[in-house]
Design a protein around this motif. Sequence first.
Motif, PDB file in Angstrom:
ATOM      1  N   GLU A   1       0.831  -1.206   0.000  1.00 23.58           N
ATOM      2  CA  GLU A   1       0.000   0.000   0.000  1.00 23.58           C
ATOM      3  C   GLU A   1       0.865   1.255   0.000  1.00 23.58           C
ATOM      4  N   ASP A   2       1.878   1.307   0.851  1.00 24.71           N
ATOM      5  CA  ASP A   2       2.753   2.481   0.899  1.00 24.71           C
ATOM      6  C   ASP A   2       3.493   2.659  -0.422  1.00 24.71           C
ATOM      7  N   LEU A   3       3.920   1.544  -1.017  1.00 25.54           N
ATOM      8  CA  LEU A   3       4.658   1.617  -2.281  1.00 25.54           C
ATOM      9  C   LEU A   3       3.768   2.142  -3.399  1.00 25.54           C
ATOM     10  N   ILE A   4       2.557   1.586  -3.529  1.00 19.61           N
ATOM     11  CA  ILE A   4       1.649   2.029  -4.594  1.00 19.61           C
ATOM     12  C   ILE A   4       1.213   3.470  -4.351  1.00 19.61           C
ATOM     13  N   ARG A   5       1.029   3.839  -3.087  1.00 17.60           N
ATOM     14  CA  ARG A   5       0.644   5.220  -2.774  1.00 17.60           C
ATOM     15  C   ARG A   5       1.730   6.198  -3.245  1.00 17.60           C
ATOM     16  N   ALA A   6       2.990   5.828  -3.055  1.00 10.34           N
ATOM     17  CA  ALA A   6       4.098   6.689  -3.493  1.00 10.34           C
ATOM     18  C   ALA A   6       4.213   6.698  -5.016  1.00 10.34           C
ATOM     19  N   LEU A   7       4.096   5.529  -5.632  1.00  9.32           N
ATOM     20  CA  LEU A   7       4.236   5.434  -7.089  1.00  9.32           C
ATOM     21  C   LEU A   7       3.091   6.127  -7.823  1.00  9.32           C
ATOM     22  N   ALA A   8       1.914   6.170  -7.209  1.00 14.72           N
ATOM     23  CA  ALA A   8       0.761   6.799  -7.849  1.00 14.72           C
ATOM     24  C   ALA A   8       0.944   8.295  -8.006  1.00 14.72           C
ATOM     25  N   ARG A   9       1.901   8.861  -7.311  1.00 16.82           N
ATOM     26  CA  ARG A   9       2.212  10.281  -7.490  1.00 16.82           C
ATOM     27  C   ARG A   9       3.312  10.473  -8.537  1.00 16.82           C
ATOM     28  N   GLN A  10       3.760   9.381  -9.131  1.00 11.33           N
ATOM     29  CA  GLN A  10       4.830   9.459 -10.115  1.00 11.33           C
ATOM     30  C   GLN A  10       4.466   8.830 -11.456  1.00 11.33           C
ATOM     31  N   LEU A  11       3.627   7.783 -11.428  1.00 12.34           N
ATOM     32  CA  LEU A  11       3.416   6.975 -12.622  1.00 12.34           C
ATOM     33  C   LEU A  11       1.946   6.607 -12.795  1.00 12.34           C
ATOM     34  N   PRO A  12       1.508   6.373 -14.049  1.00 14.26           N
ATOM     35  CA  PRO A  12       0.158   5.851 -14.286  1.00 14.26           C
ATOM     36  C   PRO A  12       0.085   4.369 -13.919  1.00 14.26           C
ATOM     37  N   ASP A  13      -1.122   3.837 -13.858  1.00 13.34           N
ATOM     38  CA  ASP A  13      -1.332   2.470 -13.380  1.00 13.34           C
ATOM     39  C   ASP A  13      -0.559   1.425 -14.177  1.00 13.34           C
ATOM     40  N   ARG A  14      -0.531   1.556 -15.507  1.00 12.32           N
ATOM     41  CA  ARG A  14       0.166   0.561 -16.327  1.00 12.32           C
ATOM     42  C   ARG A  14       1.648   0.512 -15.981  1.00 12.32           C
ATOM     43  N   ALA A  15       2.264   1.682 -15.813  1.00 12.66           N
ATOM     44  CA  ALA A  15       3.692   1.734 -15.469  1.00 12.66           C
ATOM     45  C   ALA A  15       3.921   1.208 -14.050  1.00 12.66           C
TER      46      ALA A  15
ATOM     47  N   ASP B   1       1.067  15.042 -16.354  1.00 13.50           N
ATOM     48  CA  ASP B   1       1.849  16.237 -16.022  1.00 13.50           C
ATOM     49  C   ASP B   1       1.787  16.599 -14.538  1.00 13.50           C
ATOM     50  N   GLU B   2       1.337  15.667 -13.701  1.00 15.09           N
ATOM     51  CA  GLU B   2       1.273  15.940 -12.262  1.00 15.09           C
ATOM     52  C   GLU B   2       2.647  16.238 -11.691  1.00 15.09           C
ATOM     53  N   ARG B   3       3.646  15.447 -12.111  1.00 11.47           N
ATOM     54  CA  ARG B   3       5.009  15.653 -11.595  1.00 11.47           C
ATOM     55  C   ARG B   3       5.566  16.993 -12.033  1.00 11.47           C
ATOM     56  N   SER B   4       5.384  17.320 -13.302  1.00 13.17           N
ATOM     57  CA  SER B   4       5.940  18.576 -13.809  1.00 13.17           C
ATOM     58  C   SER B   4       5.287  19.778 -13.138  1.00 13.17           C
ATOM     59  N   GLU B   5       4.003  19.650 -12.773  1.00 15.03           N
ATOM     60  CA  GLU B   5       3.332  20.737 -12.059  1.00 15.03           C
ATOM     61  C   GLU B   5       3.939  20.939 -10.675  1.00 15.03           C
ATOM     62  N   ARG B   6       4.484  19.875 -10.111  1.00 19.93           N
ATOM     63  CA  ARG B   6       5.152  19.992  -8.807  1.00 19.93           C
ATOM     64  C   ARG B   6       6.631  20.343  -8.967  1.00 19.93           C
ATOM     65  N   GLY B   7       7.079  20.450 -10.215  1.00 21.22           N
ATOM     66  CA  GLY B   7       8.487  20.768 -10.442  1.00 21.22           C
ATOM     67  C   GLY B   7       9.397  19.585 -10.214  1.00 21.22           C
ATOM     68  N   GLU B   8       8.927  18.371 -10.600  1.00 17.34           N
ATOM     69  CA  GLU B   8       9.702  17.151 -10.405  1.00 17.34           C
ATOM     70  C   GLU B   8       9.998  16.499 -11.751  1.00 17.34           C
ATOM     71  N   TYR B   9      11.197  15.917 -11.867  1.00 20.42           N
ATOM     72  CA  TYR B   9      11.623  15.260 -13.100  1.00 20.42           C
ATOM     73  C   TYR B   9      12.222  13.895 -12.781  1.00 20.42           C
TER      74      TYR B   9
ATOM     75  N   TRP C   1      14.012   7.588  -9.833  1.00 21.01           N
ATOM     76  CA  TRP C   1      14.604   8.734  -9.154  1.00 21.01           C
ATOM     77  C   TRP C   1      13.744   9.951  -9.462  1.00 21.01           C
ATOM     78  N   ILE C   2      13.508  10.793  -8.474  1.00 19.97           N
ATOM     79  CA  ILE C   2      12.761  12.033  -8.654  1.00 19.97           C
ATOM     80  C   ILE C   2      13.682  13.201  -8.298  1.00 19.97           C
ATOM     81  N   ILE C   3      13.813  14.130  -9.249  1.00 25.78           N
ATOM     82  CA  ILE C   3      14.719  15.267  -9.087  1.00 25.78           C
ATOM     83  C   ILE C   3      13.905  16.555  -9.138  1.00 25.78           C
ATOM     84  N   ARG C   4      14.110  17.431  -8.176  1.00 27.36           N
ATOM     85  CA  ARG C   4      13.327  18.659  -8.086  1.00 27.36           C
ATOM     86  C   ARG C   4      13.940  19.776  -8.941  1.00 27.36           C
ATOM     87  N   HIS C   5      13.052  20.643  -9.419  1.00 29.80           N
ATOM     88  CA  HIS C   5      13.468  21.731 -10.308  1.00 29.80           C
ATOM     89  C   HIS C   5      14.525  22.616  -9.664  1.00 29.80           C
TER      90      HIS C   5
END
Length: 204
Positions: free
Chosen positions: A72-86, A124-132, A168-172
């Motif tokens: 649950e914690d892993l999917i919760r974190a990944l859901a802020r980075q990737l779509p379901d298929r990924a 574009d959720e990540r880019s809106e947060r300034g994450e790459y 890896w997530i890198i901030r703007h």
Amino acid sequence: MGADLELAWHHANATAITRKRIIRAVIREIVVAIEDDHIKMLVHWQGGDHTALSVRKNKAGHHRWGAPPDIEDLIRALARQLPDRAIASLLNRLGKTTGRLNGWTQSRVCTFRNQHDIAVYKKDERSERGEYTLQETAAKFGLRPMTVLRMIRAGDLKAEQYCKGTPWIIRHEDIEQLDIQHHSGRSGHSPLSQSQDQQIQLFQ
């Protein structure tokens, strides 16, 4: 059987039919009532005795086939980075399984999210947060992904990774502080591999 009910119940030759017969022989009825988050049961035995039991109700999506708690914690974190298929592909690469020991699919990830009130990833959720991601950072500056990975490992570029194997997530703001000219000039000094057939897992 009555002399040692436990032995009869767990005997190697005891079948499901045998156990049902045992239950019918010793229990007259079970009265069940739901109170808040508990299930209250009153067992009426054939001999006239009564036994009260209480168990906590399972939460939505929680049952004996539930996935391990860390999922649950892993999917919760990944859901802020990737779509379901990924997410499904990544979970399978990490060797994670569902509660029924099946592999993950886009549909199973979607169902899991809904059961645990996890919002779906928005484009574009990540880019809106300034994450790459590592690959996006490399493309942004015309560098090889492995060069960016070396910068992260050397401590020259701040980056976050939920756990080994995840992106890896890198901030703007951290990218803006990077001396790209310095690193781009060094990027060709170390070969990526001794073999053209060797592949590098950039998530590690």
